[in-house]
Design a protein around this motif. Structure first.
Motif, PDB file in Angstrom:
ATOM      1  N   UNK A 156       0.836  -1.210   0.000  1.00 41.05           N
ATOM      2  CA  UNK A 156       0.000   0.000   0.000  1.00 41.05           C
ATOM      3  C   UNK A 156       0.873   1.262   0.000  1.00 41.05           C
ATOM      4  N   UNK A 157       1.980   1.214   0.727  1.00 42.22           N
ATOM      5  CA  UNK A 157       2.876   2.382   0.740  1.00 42.22           C
ATOM      6  C   UNK A 157       3.386   2.674  -0.669  1.00 42.22           C
ATOM      7  N   UNK A 158       3.599   1.605  -1.435  1.00 43.97           N
ATOM      8  CA  UNK A 158       4.037   1.801  -2.820  1.00 43.97           C
ATOM      9  C   UNK A 158       2.866   2.083  -3.759  1.00 43.97           C
ATOM     10  N   UNK A 159       1.667   2.225  -3.205  1.00 39.58           N
ATOM     11  CA  UNK A 159       0.535   2.672  -4.013  1.00 39.58           C
ATOM     12  C   UNK A 159      -0.307   1.568  -4.628  1.00 39.58           C
ATOM     13  N   UNK A 160      -0.022   0.294  -4.310  1.00 45.46           N
ATOM     14  CA  UNK A 160      -0.804  -0.806  -4.877  1.00 45.46           C
ATOM     15  C   UNK A 160      -2.128  -0.959  -4.133  1.00 45.46           C
ATOM     16  N   UNK A 161      -3.141  -1.494  -4.821  1.00 44.28           N
ATOM     17  CA  UNK A 161      -4.355  -1.914  -4.120  1.00 44.28           C
ATOM     18  C   UNK A 161      -4.220  -3.405  -3.826  1.00 44.28           C
ATOM     19  N   UNK A 162      -4.603  -3.792  -2.642  1.00 42.77           N
ATOM     20  CA  UNK A 162      -4.414  -5.182  -2.205  1.00 42.77           C
ATOM     21  C   UNK A 162      -5.766  -5.754  -1.790  1.00 42.77           C
ATOM     22  N   UNK A 163      -6.186  -6.845  -2.450  1.00 45.73           N
ATOM     23  CA  UNK A 163      -7.481  -7.465  -2.179  1.00 45.73           C
ATOM     24  C   UNK A 163      -7.262  -8.878  -1.651  1.00 45.73           C
ATOM     25  N   UNK A 164      -7.870  -9.203  -0.514  1.00 48.37           N
ATOM     26  CA  UNK A 164      -7.725 -10.577  -0.027  1.00 48.37           C
ATOM     27  C   UNK A 164      -8.476 -11.538  -0.942  1.00 48.37           C
ATOM     28  N   UNK A 165      -7.845 -12.673  -1.248  1.00 40.80           N
ATOM     29  CA  UNK A 165      -8.415 -13.634  -2.202  1.00 40.80           C
ATOM     30  C   UNK A 165      -8.698 -14.967  -1.530  1.00 40.80           C
ATOM     31  N   UNK A 166      -9.822 -15.633  -1.833  1.00 41.60           N
ATOM     32  CA  UNK A 166     -10.831 -15.267  -2.830  1.00 41.60           C
ATOM     33  C   UNK A 166     -11.684 -14.085  -2.367  1.00 41.60           C
ATOM     34  N   UNK A 167     -12.130 -13.298  -3.368  1.00 45.97           N
ATOM     35  CA  UNK A 167     -12.887 -12.077  -3.078  1.00 45.97           C
ATOM     36  C   UNK A 167     -14.190 -12.075  -3.865  1.00 45.97           C
ATOM     37  N   UNK A 168     -15.028 -11.119  -3.561  1.00 45.21           N
ATOM     38  CA  UNK A 168     -16.289 -10.942  -4.293  1.00 45.21           C
ATOM     39  C   UNK A 168     -16.084 -10.099  -5.556  1.00 45.21           C
TER      40      UNK A 168
END
Lengths: 462, 462
Positions: free
Chosen positions: B184-196
């Motif tokens: 996140x500090x490097x600007x990425x979006x992080x989604x826990x998987x599996x996700x909706x």
């Protein structure tokens, strides 16, 4: 990435060869006309002697502590070999940061974070552990706050076969369990401070039940543990003259690398908590300035929440909460001052190294302070272009370097800026999370708060 | 510390000069008489074509994926400049480990952990992000397990101004919040998987409510997200031919450094999950062996809990849980296999790079497996003498190197051992804590469990 293209003869990262590494520590006190004030014995009020320090410190380290005349002190070969495990550290040209800032300034940083302790602290940990081993000790005691010093010392002790007892500020022990586990992996015992294991710890707990501790408390406990344990001495990661002496390898390597490629820094910037990194980085350059051989600007950067140089007083003060240590003449905001608990970074110490303090007093060093949110903004911006995720402490220097570079942008000056990137922020992600979530708050003590703390200074003439 | 004293002309750590860094990737497939089997289209059962891969991968990366004839592929200057931010990586002589083991063997390791992603993953992340940027994309999608690949990709995207969407295996997302914060500090979006957020994620959640996810699930989600988002392509951190190609810089630097000082390794050891580090490290040496120019032993080290080489089958299998990716012929224990949740390290992937698989099938590579407790013992012993706290993945290679060195102690042979130290364990302290507390447990799947998983392999002839 265009500016990153480096077609000059100067590498992007300058690594010295092993045979270019320093063979002697540089002792800046030898070149100071007005020496730093001596430590004083809190019992007698007189300057400490070798015998005063002997119950607590190793003999050779006491000699280094008191030696303000020898310009160079040889680094034993065993220590130099140990340094080769992680040194020389690179001197890096921050091309990408320069491009992002669109500054004509040339920015260099000396990066000390490429070792498992994550910071420059290992430079002195190795030296102190070596002398302890040489003296035939069983082990050493110390305190640690954020944990970098404790980690460094546990690594050094592990390699040398010394026992290592670390008193870790309780709030850090709980908030930074991973630092604790690194130390345990290296075989150290880690006790949250204040603890029931020492007299001074029990006293502090009686007087301040529920306290989350401070560096000053942990120092008192570690000193008592050393003085009362057979075969143990106490070691400290900052403030002391001996520590700045060991850290001079940072500045010596930086100077050798810059001279090798014909680079002369105009301004040299370091973050300052106890002063070990700043003192080490600037020492050899300061020596040239004091001897009239070259001119440099030096900038110390401290947190607005713990502003010993910018808002403290130059006076004798206790180094620890329990008042068991010698007193030092230094810039201080009072040994009872406890920084706001929302403070994410290190640099929480109430005082400043006597060497740095005296140089600041003489006007040889400037000082600035920043709030933590602006420091983390600089950290994020630096990380995103230079790759390295910096420690909050180091990021104070980044912020100041960026500000210097932006001044150059206004004036068009092509200054050369050197700053110390003391370490990495891999164990500070809780603070980064606060920052990323927009939950970071800043704290700046009021004038009344500082005055009240300074009113507790002991009455000793320097 | 005595053996650490290094009086030879060979430095303790060999850093190449920037002008000695590789200018071309080495493509080991060009020197293989029997090539790795092609990926096949799961719909048609035919080898994939450029057009099959185009919806998901960048054009130049597809060409690299399919190219098994060109021995050298030029590294664009922009990528080489980027590599200079953290490369060359040091080749280190493990003097202290040798002394601890009292072995006549000479042990070297190529250390890839000195960058904020903490591993070798950055070598391919930079290349893949560069080609995505060159193709004019808005961003890339990927999956990450332990988080090293996701961190590396977010760093590369941040420097290049690309958006980065990371699907992180849910159990890691929760257990490794600090890795998430680095991304996140490097600007990425992080989604826990599996996700909706994806169709395949919703399907997996319906079929396996409460699942903590797996790499295979996260790959399916990331591929779908790329295929359905305008201006996005998918990138992968291991297994693929292109990734091993990029990672050849590890082996090329190691070979250049060793030849520069007249050192010839007898055995080369790497940990193997998807195979990117092992493949990259051994590639140029393997090329010499395949061309009959030199002889080396190669050892792949995998966890006993996820033993694709040592107990799997060489067959076509799905690369992901959702079966949306091309199928690969590889050593596999079945795409439905989920390693025990008590498994602390990485290397959890069910399959192995087709290149490594084919070389293993040809008998060019040996393989061994270890349980995690013995791996962490090796990690601790290594850390205590060599200073670096290794990643659990890398520690598999350390364990094998120690065993090779101990064999030399028995036989008196002065073999030269080279192993890949792929990364640091700074984000794996939870596992170290389990180990330090004596709470680590080992898991080795039963034959029945592996047979049951292999029974699910698709029926494709390779």
């Amino acid at each position: 990435m265009s500016k990153n293209t480096n077609n000059s003869a100067i590498p992007y990262k300058i690594y010295l060869q092993e045979n270019e590494m320093p063979t002697h520590y540089y002792n800046v006190r030898a070149d100071m006309k007005d020496k730093p004030a001596p430590l004083v014995n809190p019992g007698t009020g007189n300057p400490v002697t070798f015998d005063d320090l002997k119950p607590v410190f190793c003999d050779e380290l006491i000699e280094q502590e008191l030696n303000d005349t020898d310009r160079y002190i040889e680094i034993p070969e065993e220590i130099r070999d140990f340094y080769k495990m992680y040194r020389p550290s690179p001197l890096v040209r921050a091309y990408c940061l320069e491009e992002k800032l669109q500054t004509p300034a040339k920015i260099y940083y000396k990066f000390e974070g490429n070792n498992t302790s994550g910071s420059h602290k290992l430079n002195s940990a190795i030296a102190q552990a070596y002398y302890a081993k040489k003296e035939g000790l069983k082990g050493v005691t110390t305190e640690t706050g954020a944990g970098q010093w404790g980690t460094a010392l546990s690594m050094a002790c592990s390699c040398l076969g010394l026992d290592c007892k670390v008193y870790m500020v309780k709030v850090s022990y709980e908030q930074k369990p991973f630092r604790r586990e690194v130390m345990r992996t290296y075989g150290a015992s880690v006790t949250p401070s204040p603890s029931e294991t020492t007299e001074v710890g029990r006293k502090i707990l009686r007087e301040h039940p529920g306290t989350t501790g401070s560096l000053g408390c942990a120092i008192s406990e570690a000193v008592e543990a050393a003085a009362t344990s057979d075969g143990y001495k106490y070691v400290l990661g900052s403030v002391l003259n001996q520590v700045l002496l060991h850290q001079s390898v940072i500045g010596e390597e930086a100077m050798t690398a810059m001279k090798k490629y014909g680079i002369k820094p105009d301004v040299i910037i370091g973050c300052a908590g106890g002063g070990s990194n700043l003192g080490g980085l600037i020492s050899p350059f300061m020596g040239e300035k004091l001897r009239g051989e070259a001119d440099y600007r030096f900038v110390a950067v401290e947190p607005a929440s713990c502003p010993s140089l910018t808002r403290g007083r130059y006076a004798y003060d206790f180094c620890d909460t329990g008042h068991v240590c010698p007193m030092a003449k230094m810039y201080t905001i009072g040994s009872g001052y406890i920084p706001a608990p929302n403070h994410a970074g290190g640099l929480r110490y109430h005082g400043m190294s006597p060497i740095v303090s005296e140089l600041y007093h003489q006007g040889e060093i400037e000082a600035v302070s920043y709030t933590q949110t602006e420091v983390f903004e600089a950290a994020r911006d630096f990380a995103r272009v230079e790759g390295i995720l910096p420690a909050p402490e180091s990021s104070h220097a980044i912020k100041a370097a960026i500000d210097e570079a932006l001044k150059c942008k206004e004036t068009g000056e092509e200054k050369t800026i050197l700053f110390g990137l003391t370490g990495t922020g891999y164990f500070d992600l809780y603070a980064y999370e606060q920052f990323n979530d927009g939950n970071m708050t800043d704290y700046v003590p009021s004038d009344e708060e500082i005055e009240a703390s300074l009113a507790t200074l002991p009455n000793i003439e320097g």
